[in-house]
Design an enzyme around this catalytic site. Structure first.
Site, PDB file in Angstrom:
ATOM      1  N   GLN A  24       0.930  -0.786   0.221  1.00  0.00           N
ATOM      2  CA  GLN A  24       0.012  -0.248   0.270  1.00  0.00           C
ATOM      3  C   GLN A  24       0.552   1.627   0.574  1.00  0.00           C
ATOM      4  O   GLN A  24       2.558   1.139   0.466  1.00  0.00           O
ATOM      5  CB  GLN A  24      -0.817   0.099   1.125  1.00  0.00           C
ATOM      6  CG  GLN A  24      -0.287   0.374   2.346  1.00  0.00           C
ATOM      7  CD  GLN A  24      -1.200  -0.207   3.996  1.00  0.00           C
ATOM      8  OE1 GLN A  24      -2.088  -0.948   3.296  1.00  0.00           O
ATOM      9  NE2 GLN A  24      -1.392   1.403   4.764  1.00  0.00           N
ATOM     10  N   TRP A  71      -0.008  17.955  26.749  1.00  0.00           N
ATOM     11  CA  TRP A  71       0.838  16.967  26.568  1.00  0.00           C
ATOM     12  C   TRP A  71       1.039  15.615  26.901  1.00  0.00           C
ATOM     13  O   TRP A  71       0.929  15.761  28.869  1.00  0.00           O
ATOM     14  CB  TRP A  71       2.257  18.099  26.774  1.00  0.00           C
ATOM     15  CG  TRP A  71       3.402  17.014  26.442  1.00  0.00           C
ATOM     16  CD1 TRP A  71       4.446  16.317  27.203  1.00  0.00           C
ATOM     17  CD2 TRP A  71       4.236  16.896  25.047  1.00  0.00           C
ATOM     18  NE1 TRP A  71       5.166  15.372  25.836  1.00  0.00           N
ATOM     19  CE2 TRP A  71       5.364  16.033  24.629  1.00  0.00           C
ATOM     20  CE3 TRP A  71       3.750  16.965  23.481  1.00  0.00           C
ATOM     21  CZ2 TRP A  71       5.850  15.298  23.990  1.00  0.00           C
ATOM     22  CZ3 TRP A  71       4.865  17.241  22.657  1.00  0.00           C
ATOM     23  CH2 TRP A  71       5.650  16.076  22.633  1.00  0.00           C
ATOM     24  N   GLU A 107      11.597  26.608  20.575  1.00  0.00           N
ATOM     25  CA  GLU A 107      11.920  26.493  21.870  1.00  0.00           C
ATOM     26  C   GLU A 107      13.332  27.109  22.203  1.00  0.00           C
ATOM     27  O   GLU A 107      14.151  25.810  22.263  1.00  0.00           O
ATOM     28  CB  GLU A 107      11.133  25.643  23.542  1.00  0.00           C
ATOM     29  CG  GLU A 107       9.727  24.683  23.074  1.00  0.00           C
ATOM     30  CD  GLU A 107       9.593  24.070  23.614  1.00  0.00           C
ATOM     31  OE1 GLU A 107      10.915  22.733  24.382  1.00  0.00           O
ATOM     32  OE2 GLU A 107       8.661  22.947  23.339  1.00  0.00           O
ATOM     33  N   TYR A 108      13.585  28.198  22.142  1.00  0.00           N
ATOM     34  CA  TYR A 108      12.803  29.532  23.155  1.00  0.00           C
ATOM     35  C   TYR A 108      13.092  30.875  21.679  1.00  0.00           C
ATOM     36  O   TYR A 108      14.344  30.895  21.294  1.00  0.00           O
ATOM     37  CB  TYR A 108      12.503  30.338  23.444  1.00  0.00           C
ATOM     38  CG  TYR A 108      11.982  28.996  24.719  1.00  0.00           C
ATOM     39  CD1 TYR A 108      10.526  28.454  24.797  1.00  0.00           C
ATOM     40  CD2 TYR A 108      12.627  28.297  25.574  1.00  0.00           C
ATOM     41  CE1 TYR A 108      10.116  27.854  26.376  1.00  0.00           C
ATOM     42  CE2 TYR A 108      12.073  27.155  26.628  1.00  0.00           C
ATOM     43  CZ  TYR A 108      10.982  27.666  26.805  1.00  0.00           C
ATOM     44  OH  TYR A 108      10.116  26.194  27.787  1.00  0.00           O
ATOM     45  N   GLY A 149       9.475  20.900  15.502  1.00  0.00           N
ATOM     46  CA  GLY A 149       9.909  21.764  16.454  1.00  0.00           C
ATOM     47  C   GLY A 149      10.457  20.955  17.541  1.00  0.00           C
ATOM     48  O   GLY A 149      11.313  19.312  17.981  1.00  0.00           O
ATOM     49  N   GLY A 150       9.945  21.411  19.148  1.00  0.00           N
ATOM     50  CA  GLY A 150       9.714  20.775  19.666  1.00  0.00           C
ATOM     51  C   GLY A 150      11.249  20.868  21.038  1.00  0.00           C
ATOM     52  O   GLY A 150      12.692  21.580  19.983  1.00  0.00           O
ATOM     53  N   TRP A 151      11.754  21.274  22.230  1.00  0.00           N
ATOM     54  CA  TRP A 151      12.795  20.650  22.503  1.00  0.00           C
ATOM     55  C   TRP A 151      13.829  20.223  22.206  1.00  0.00           C
ATOM     56  O   TRP A 151      14.533  21.655  21.410  1.00  0.00           O
ATOM     57  CB  TRP A 151      12.568  20.064  23.739  1.00  0.00           C
ATOM     58  CG  TRP A 151      14.016  20.361  25.065  1.00  0.00           C
ATOM     59  CD1 TRP A 151      14.749  19.297  25.180  1.00  0.00           C
ATOM     60  CD2 TRP A 151      14.041  21.882  25.751  1.00  0.00           C
ATOM     61  NE1 TRP A 151      15.879  20.180  25.679  1.00  0.00           N
ATOM     62  CE2 TRP A 151      15.464  21.135  26.617  1.00  0.00           C
ATOM     63  CE3 TRP A 151      13.398  22.367  25.816  1.00  0.00           C
ATOM     64  CZ2 TRP A 151      16.288  22.806  27.134  1.00  0.00           C
ATOM     65  CZ3 TRP A 151      14.193  23.731  26.457  1.00  0.00           C
ATOM     66  CH2 TRP A 151      15.167  23.110  27.698  1.00  0.00           C
ATOM     67  N   THR A 180       1.872  25.823  30.050  1.00  0.00           N
ATOM     68  CA  THR A 180       2.122  26.212  31.454  1.00  0.00           C
ATOM     69  C   THR A 180       2.121  24.971  32.065  1.00  0.00           C
ATOM     70  O   THR A 180       1.827  24.663  32.659  1.00  0.00           O
ATOM     71  CB  THR A 180       0.323  27.264  31.424  1.00  0.00           C
ATOM     72  OG1 THR A 180      -0.299  25.941  30.597  1.00  0.00           O
ATOM     73  CG2 THR A 180       0.314  28.152  30.923  1.00  0.00           C
TER      74      THR A 180
END
Length: 619
Positions: free
Chosen positions: A324, A599, A393-394, A350-352, A460
């Site tokens: 497939q 998360w 970040e960040y 992205g992400g940490w 947060t």
């Protein structure tokens, strides 16, 4: 998304004569390989047929698969056609099945892998003439996928849909071309073949009312070479009620699904269905794609698009097939959307661990946006995604690495993404919740960037944790401040207030919830503020554990600043519970926020009690 992102017995029959020999195609081992890569692999692997015995009304046959290449082969699948009246009556060293006169043999668990130079055989007894035709090995043509002097067919035109009813749809497409002629077309529904036709139209029936489907087509030439898959067309059948997704005044309820969760955690898209969570969220962020060389790139191509799902762990209850066009989590998310037509899915980049790539991307936002659009809107999975999320970040501050792109860099990226993706796609971003004086919120123009975004996922959580090995113990996700808090401004309320003051509309802010706890060990004090000797033990990483584990391992016995904590033995943990989540959702509504996100899914219980708390709390 946070500092936790990186984890990451057999009968044999003697052969007496080889009466007929036939070379089968070489394997294109990876369903999404490029044509040149597929051909290179194909010509390195062959399958040879021999009729080893013939007793008039029956015969013994044998296939031999040989790897003449330089890399190992992980599996094999031989297909052939027998004339009417010829059939396999018994087989050994392979699983042999048929659909009418079309026969398929697949390796067993112990003989699928072939090292370079190795070969393996399987045999069978049959009745009839025993002359196979139409041979294939792992789906390629008999000579290895590329017939010398014969090019594969071109890509057909993207299908158009008409005559849509509750249970059927008619598809039409423009013809593919081929130097030796196109034999037929395979029609693919949600990545699985549902029909083969010689013309350029097909009517698919037996569909479910009020359901989303995606269709593509693929041409095959007279040498059985297949060309590239066409673009996809989305179809929503009539009837069955409607599920339009969140309306303008509805609250967003978004959860992150991680690509690495399918490994050690064995958390699959199917879990979103069996837990009931898929019906209680409005959006899913799929994490993560990478950012490399200023461009959006695949994060884990195997998990994303190639991993084969069994019937048991598939959303649809149907096992993936080796041929497939699309497997992996992307195909499973497609199946999930078919069950929940209002569900929207974004691809998060992205992400940490991978935020460092945004610094280069910020130098040429238009090129970055173009690369992201081409990847997210790739025809093989464009119907899966409804937009893009970036998790930097960040910007203009320090996380895993430090960035000095300047306060306007985020706005430049988000503006370019909106221009490229247009108004019909979602464009969002996950951002810092550092509301301290001089903190990270002050380092970038979040209000300016918000003009191009649908919303921000304000992270947060992770305000405090056992990276401060000796404490003091503190809740990692306080809603408000409290006496003795280690750092002023490290609360949800402070972050939201500062973003509002900067000019970000409240409706574009989502409150973040962690489906995990953070903890210390060597703690004697029940209340927050105690000393510790280091991080508490966790299943995957020290100092962090899923809610579903902590719920019974270390039940909460106190609350502070709108979140729960627990002291058990010498360990001290903080985490959110259904009760504290409900309170946080009430607060989010009182602030006019756009909703909430979390998360991530795999930290919840098998019946999704935290997702249920968010859902009920935002109604």
């Amino acid at each position: 998304m946070s500092s936790t992102d990186a984890p990451r017995h057999r009968l044999r029959h003697r052969a007496t004569a080889a009466l007929a020999t036939l070379v089968l195609p070489a394997a294109a081992l990876v369903g999404l390989a490029t044509p040149s890569h597929a051909a290179a692999e194909a010509t390195a692997v062959t399958a040879t047929y021999a009729k080893t015995q013939d007793w008039g009304n029956g015969f013994e046959g044998k296939w031999t698969i040989k790897n003449s290449g330089t890399t190992s082969v992980s599996s094999w699948n031989v297909e052939w056609d027998f004339p009417s009246g010829t059939k396999v009556t018994s087989a050994w060293d392979a699983t042999v099945t048929n659909s009418a006169d079309h026969w398929t043999a697949k390796n067993l668990s112990w003989n699928g892998t072939l090292a370079p130079g190795a070969s393996v055989s399987f045999g069978f007894n049959g009745s009839g003439s025993g002359a196979p035709t139409g041979c294939k090995l792992n789906g390629a043509s008999c000579d290895g996928g590329d017939v010398p002097g014969d090019a594969a067919p071109s890509k057909p035109g993207t299908p158009t849909a008409s005559g849509i009813t509750d249970t059927s749809v008619k598809l039409n497409w423009s013809a593919a071309t081929d130097d030796k002629g196109v034999k037929n077309y395979d029609v693919l529904r949600d990545g699985a073949k549902v029909g083969t036709v010689t013309g350029t139209s097909y009517t698919d029936t037996g569909l479910s009312a009020g359901t989303d489907y995606s269709y593509t087509v693929q041409a095959r030439d007279t040498a059985d070479q297949t060309g590239p898959v066409s673009g996809s067309v989305k179809v929503h059948t009539t009837g069955g009620g409607t599920d339009p997704g969140p309306g303008p005044g509805d609250k967003v309820k978004l959860g992150y699904f991680t690509d690495w969760g399918v490994y050690g955690r064995q958390y699959y898209p199917k879990n979103l269905e069996t837990s009931g969570s898929a019906a209680k969220v409005t959006h899913i962020n799929y994490a993560f794609g990478n950012v490399q060389g200023g461009k959006c790139t695949m994060g884990d191509a195997y998990a994303d698009t190639d991993m084969a799902y069994t019937a048991g762990n598939s959303v649809s209850g149907q096992a993936d097939t080796w041929d497939q066009p699309l497997r992996g989590a992307f195909n499973q998310l497609r199946q999930l959307k078919a069950k929940h037509p209002g569900l929207k899915i974004l691809w998060s980049f992205g992400g940490w661990t991978w935020s460092g790539g945004f610094t280069e991307a910020a130098k040429n936002p238009a090129a970055f946006a173009d690369s992201c659009y081409k990847l997210v809107e790739d025809p093989r999975w464009a119907d899966v995604f409804d937009g893009i999320d970036i998790d930097w970040e960040y910007p203009n501050a320090c996380g895993l690495t430090c960035d000095t792109s300047g306060p306007a860099a985020l706005k430049g990226l988000t503006s370019a993404l909106r221009t490229k993706f247009g108004a019909s796609n979602l464009v969002t971003a996950a951002i810092t919740a550092d509301g301290s004086a001089g903190g990270k919120i002050e380092k970038a123009d979040y209000a300016g960037a918000a003009q191009s975004l649908d919303w921000y996922n304000v992270m947060t959580y992770d305000f405090f944790g056992a990276w401060d090995a000796k404490g003091p113990t503190a809740p990692h996700s306080p809603l408000t401040s409290y006496s003795g808090i280690p750092q002023q401004g490290f609360t949800s309320a402070d972050a939201i207030a500062k973003l509002k003051a900067q000019g970000v509309p409240a409706s574009k802010l989502l409150l973040g919830i962690g489906f995990y706890g953070r903890g210390w060990t060597g703690v004697t004090q029940k209340e927050p503020g105690g000393t510790a000797t280091g991080p508490a033990a966790g299943t995957y990483e020290q100092g962090i554990e899923d809610y579903k584990v902590l719920k019974t391992k270390c039940p909460s016995n106190g609350t502070v600043a709108g979140t729960a904590y627990a002291h058990c033995g010498s360990d001290w943990w903080s985490y959110d519970t259904p009760a504290t989540i409900n309170s946080k959702m009430s607060w989010a509504k009182s602030q006019g926020l756009g909703g909430s996100f979390f998360w991530e899914f795999s930290g919840d219980t098998s019946n999704g009690e935290l997702v249920s708390a968010i859902d009920s709390g935002l109604k």
